[in-house]
Design a protein around this motif. Structure first.
Motif, mmCIF file in Angstrom:
data_model
loop_
_atom_site.group_PDB
_atom_site.id
_atom_site.type_symbol
_atom_site.label_atom_id
_atom_site.label_comp_id
_atom_site.label_asym_id
_atom_site.label_seq_id
_atom_site.Cartn_x
_atom_site.Cartn_y
_atom_site.Cartn_z
ATOM 1 N N ALA A 82 0.415 -1.069 -0.298
ATOM 2 C CA ALA A 82 0.077 -0.322 -0.126
ATOM 3 C C ALA A 82 0.853 1.526 -0.047
ATOM 4 O O ALA A 82 0.574 2.709 -0.581
ATOM 5 N N LYS A 83 2.062 1.235 1.017
ATOM 6 C CA LYS A 83 3.099 2.105 0.961
ATOM 7 C C LYS A 83 3.770 2.773 -0.324
ATOM 8 O O LYS A 83 3.204 3.518 -0.776
ATOM 9 N N ALA A 84 3.910 1.441 -1.109
ATOM 10 C CA ALA A 84 4.718 2.043 -2.375
ATOM 11 C C ALA A 84 3.576 2.315 -3.543
ATOM 12 O O ALA A 84 4.091 3.100 -4.530
ATOM 13 N N ARG B 53 9.904 4.669 -11.285
ATOM 14 C CA ARG B 53 9.583 4.286 -10.789
ATOM 15 C C ARG B 53 9.977 2.117 -10.830
ATOM 16 O O ARG B 53 9.866 1.298 -11.765
ATOM 17 N N PRO B 54 10.151 2.195 -9.738
ATOM 18 C CA PRO B 54 10.997 0.751 -9.659
ATOM 19 C C PRO B 54 10.176 -0.362 -9.619
ATOM 20 O O PRO B 54 8.571 0.281 -9.330
ATOM 21 N N GLN C 146 13.204 -1.252 -2.626
ATOM 22 C CA GLN C 146 12.062 0.141 -3.138
ATOM 23 C C GLN C 146 12.725 1.489 -2.244
ATOM 24 O O GLN C 146 11.899 2.406 -2.343
ATOM 25 N N ASP C 147 12.434 0.994 -0.556
ATOM 26 C CA ASP C 147 12.598 2.101 0.234
ATOM 27 C C ASP C 147 14.155 3.178 0.533
ATOM 28 O O ASP C 147 14.063 4.393 0.279
ATOM 29 N N TRP D 249 12.679 5.602 -3.325
ATOM 30 C CA TRP D 249 12.125 6.332 -2.437
ATOM 31 C C TRP D 249 13.246 7.489 -1.708
ATOM 32 O O TRP D 249 12.571 8.729 -1.947
ATOM 33 N N GLU D 250 13.839 6.487 -0.955
ATOM 34 C CA GLU D 250 13.975 7.954 -0.100
ATOM 35 C C GLU D 250 15.155 8.992 -1.125
ATOM 36 O O GLU D 250 15.438 9.755 -1.204
ATOM 37 N N ALA D 251 16.011 8.168 -2.278
ATOM 38 C CA ALA D 251 16.774 8.867 -3.426
ATOM 39 C C ALA D 251 15.630 9.863 -3.593
ATOM 40 O O ALA D 251 15.838 10.751 -3.813
ATOM 41 N N GLU D 252 14.917 9.502 -4.590
ATOM 42 C CA GLU D 252 14.095 10.225 -5.260
ATOM 43 C C GLU D 252 13.148 11.507 -4.311
ATOM 44 O O GLU D 252 13.283 12.369 -4.818
ATOM 45 N N GLN D 253 13.289 11.278 -3.341
ATOM 46 C CA GLN D 253 12.980 12.572 -1.818
ATOM 47 C C GLN D 253 14.175 13.458 -2.185
ATOM 48 O O GLN D 253 13.797 14.767 -2.151
#
Length: 714
Positions: free
Chosen positions: A71-73, A83-84, A91-92, A95-99
């Protein structure tokens, strides 16, 4: 669910996995979410699109940690990085790198952002994108490299369970093995839908050249006076495995019937056929016509239970038929892909392909081998026999990779020693001459000797494993390969984390004038260094040195086969060696400067006065390193391309080299002399000058990439 481009199939498959792992039955879940079992079934199979609300409702009802992760993804919106996939293990982190990348982009795109600061922000974004691309790619290769007869194919089959029982109950490998010189081409193993073989064929022109080489070997009734080996005995104009396959394709295999005295005699139908034709050309045409090439148009074959054989037994027989030219449906392969339904390695989220490279026969410096050392997603496994480990071929390949400026050997390569029974127990301690008490102790002692032998190359920490395919558990070898792949994956994560650390420091401190003053001061030292090292030193080496050296090392027949193909043959590729030579020129000229810059940045970063500029100094070091590595690849490509075109455009060179065959001993030296004369020509010197100009231009670009990060002086 369309904003992020989720396909119904990908989403449905993950919903199915999460539900099954939660232990909830499909019918029970359907009742909880007010969907019919039929609709839920279609959602899970990917036949029906699903809304975000429906997905969230389903995952809420499942109420497991895995459901919450999914759900978080699904709630994440990716704007900067790709998007992975939903099942990506990182994934996490991504996402940290994306932010972080988003913050960098927002600040970079503001109209009043100073140029130097914009460059630093852009470099971090680029670095995060490169790191993410490496981590997102989950397809890896493991390339097994070693001399003919070292045991690569046997080890691969043993560690992957690709074996079939013989009549006596013992197991034999699916891939054809023997005393070396068995496999006709490079073999790839991969996971697929079933058992099968996919063949990439040689072109008609390549096949014609191979038949001409076969004709040479057949028409020479005695060893050629051109052969420079002991007693004139050389080979490798055409490998014995290719010759065997061509003979079988043409119906000309060597026969060994028993004579009247019970002893076997050798009958060569090819030599008998050659006696019927006046010229080599006529003989080649006759052999080609006997091959029925127009009928050999099949490219793949898949297991059918109707054969009455087990899948692996069928695979072994079919591989042997294609490899030896005994299948009437297949031509001579350039590459064979062996497809099996089982995973080669138990790597949960990786797709791994094994490559059984063609065995090394004297010439280790081959393009098909060396290409694997500069690919971050390929693990180069250098195979050696136990007693001579690390083999001379292994040391040569590692030394050439170091000379080409490849810095990731400790991550992307490893040594696999293949002992035979009793070899490890025969080890003795050099100091005491006492024999070891166990196989493991023998392995440890040999490992110490190998590390000592690799120390001059700075590779004493290179990963080493031992695998006796007859006695050691296959799990040991698999575990080693998995550890090395995980090490490569960890290096990708380190790149991303390092980029995020530097980016966060930049974002946090960019508004403080005091820090700006430190940055300007540190930047001035970097500018001074760049100014002092802007000129590329003069190099006395030349692009052709690797090529000329390999001509002297190779078999005489290998050189002739390469000459016949205008310099482009797997065993001796002119363009590969010229490209390597071009890259080596750049390394000789600039490696010390690149290394010195890295040391300069580290010293400054450790100086208390510049502690607040540490992120700038670290970024500058990484930027120059990346620019330098790109420079090496570009120079190598230019050397390959420009000189290859020039060689193709000069038929006189090849004719002069062809005419040297049959003129007696010293053939290789004469060909090398013709080649040296060609490179010494003023037109070729200008090509080398253009190459050196490219090196200077790219070095200027590399330095400007660094200085663009620096704040201007007030």
């Amino acid at each position: 669910m369309t904003d992020e481009g989720w396909s119904p199939f990908e989403l449905g498959r993950h919903l199915l996995l999460v539900r099954e792992r939660s232990g909830v039955k499909q019918a029970d879940l359907a009742k909880r979410v007010s969907l019919s079992p039929a609709v839920l079934s279609r959602i899970e199979s990917g036949d029906r699109p699903v809304t975000l609300e429906e997905v969230q409702d389903i995952l809420t009802q499942l109420a497991t940690p895995e459901a919450e992760d999914l759900a978080k993804a699904l709630r994440r919106s990716w704007r900067v990085l790709p998007r992975p996939p939903l099942d990506h293990a990182d994934q996490d982190l991504l996402w940290e790198a994306e932010q972080v990348a988003r913050e960098l982009v927002v600040l970079r795109d503001q109209p009043d952002t100073p140029h130097a600061f914009e460059r630093r922000l852009s470099e971090y974004v680029d670095e995060l994108e490169r790191g993410a691309a490496m981590l997102l790619k989950r397809e890896h290769q493991v390339a097994f490299i070693g001399s003919i007869g070292v045991g690569k194919s046997t080890a691969i089959c043993k560690m992957t369970g690709l074996e079939v029982p013989k009549e006596d109950g013992t197991l034999t490998p699916v891939l054809e093995v023997g005393g070396g010189g068995i496999t006709v081409c490079e073999v790839h193993l991969r996971t697929g839908p079933g058992f099968g073989l996919i063949v990439e064929p040689k072109s008609d022109d390549e096949l014609r050249q191979d038949v001409q080489d076969l004709a040479d070997s057949i028409l020479r009734a005695a060893p050629s006076p051109d052969d420079d080996g002991p007693g004139g005995q050389e080979s490798q104009g055409i490998s014995k495995e290719v010759a065997r396959a061509l003979r079988n394709m043409a119906g000309l295999p060597i026969q060994r019937p028993k004579g009247a005295d019970g002893k076997r005699i050798t009958v060569d139908p090819a030599k008998q056929l050659a006696a019927e034709f006046a010229t080599q050309r006529e003989f080649v045409v006759e052999v080609l016509s006997r091959m029925d090439l127009h009928r050999r148009d099949k490219r793949d074959v898949w297991y059918d239970s109707a054969t009455g054989k087990s899948p692996k037994a069928w695979l072994r027989d079919m591989f042997s038929a294609i490899n030896n030219g005994r299948s009437p449906d297949f031509t001579l392969p350039r590459r064979i892909e062996v497809v099996i339904p089982d995973k080669l390695l138990q790597a949960a989220d990786l797709t791994v392909r094994f490559i059984d490279t063609k065995g090394i026969d004297r010439t280790a410096a081959r393009e098909d081998i060396e290409i694997h050392f500069d690919d971050p997603h390929t693990l180069a496994i250098l195979c050696s026999q136990f007693n001579n480990a690390p083999a001379a071929e292994t040391r040569l390949l590692l030394e050439r990779a170091k000379d080409a400026g490849i810095r990731t050997l400790d991550v992307n390569s490893a040594l696999l020693v293949l002992p035979r029974p009793a070899e490890a127990l025969a080890m003795k301690d050099d100091a005491t001459s006492i024999s070891v008490e166990s196989v493991q102790e023998g392995y440890e002692l040999k490992g110490e000797q190998i590390a000592l032998a690799l120390e001059p190359l700075g590779l004493q920490t290179l990963g080493i494993a031992f695998y006796n395919a007859n006695e050691d558990p296959a799990a040991n070898a698999q575990r080693f390969l998995l550890e090395r792949l995980n090490c490569a994956r960890a290096s990708f994560r380190t790149r991303i984390n390092d980029a995020m650390t530097g980016a966060r420091a930049l974002l946090q401190n960019h508004g403080e004038e005091r820090i700006h003053a430190v940055l300007r001061d540190a930047g001035e030292t970097l500018r001074t260094w760049a100014s002092m090292n802007a000129a590329v030193p003069t190099v006395q080496a030349h692009v052709q040195e690797s090529l000329l050296a390999q001509i002297q090392v190779a078999y005489a027949s290998t050189v002739r086969a390469a000459v016949r193909r205008e310099g482009e043959w797997q065993q001796l590729s002119y363009s590969h060696h010229i490209g390597y030579g071009a890259r080596r020129l750049a390394v000789i000229a600039l490696e010390n400067a690149a290394h010195d810059f890295a040391g300069h940045c580290k010293i400054l970063a450790a100086t208390p006065r510049y502690v607040e500029a540490a992120d700038l100094l670290t970024q500058a070091e990484r930027v120059l390193t990346a620019s330098y590595e790109e420079l090496l690849r570009k120079v190598q490509l230019m050397g390959q391309t420009v000189f290859k075109d020039a060689l193709k455009a000069d038929p006189m060179l090849w004719q002069k080299c062809m005419d040297e065959w049959g003129q007696g001993p010293g053939y290789k030296s004469r060909v090398a002399a013709h080649n040296k004369g060609w490179f010494d020509n003023e037109a070729r010197k200008r090509l080398e000058d253009e190459l050196k100009a490219l090196i200077a231009k790219e070095w200027t670009r590399a330095l400007s990439n660094v200085t663009a990060l620096l704040e201007p002086n007030p």
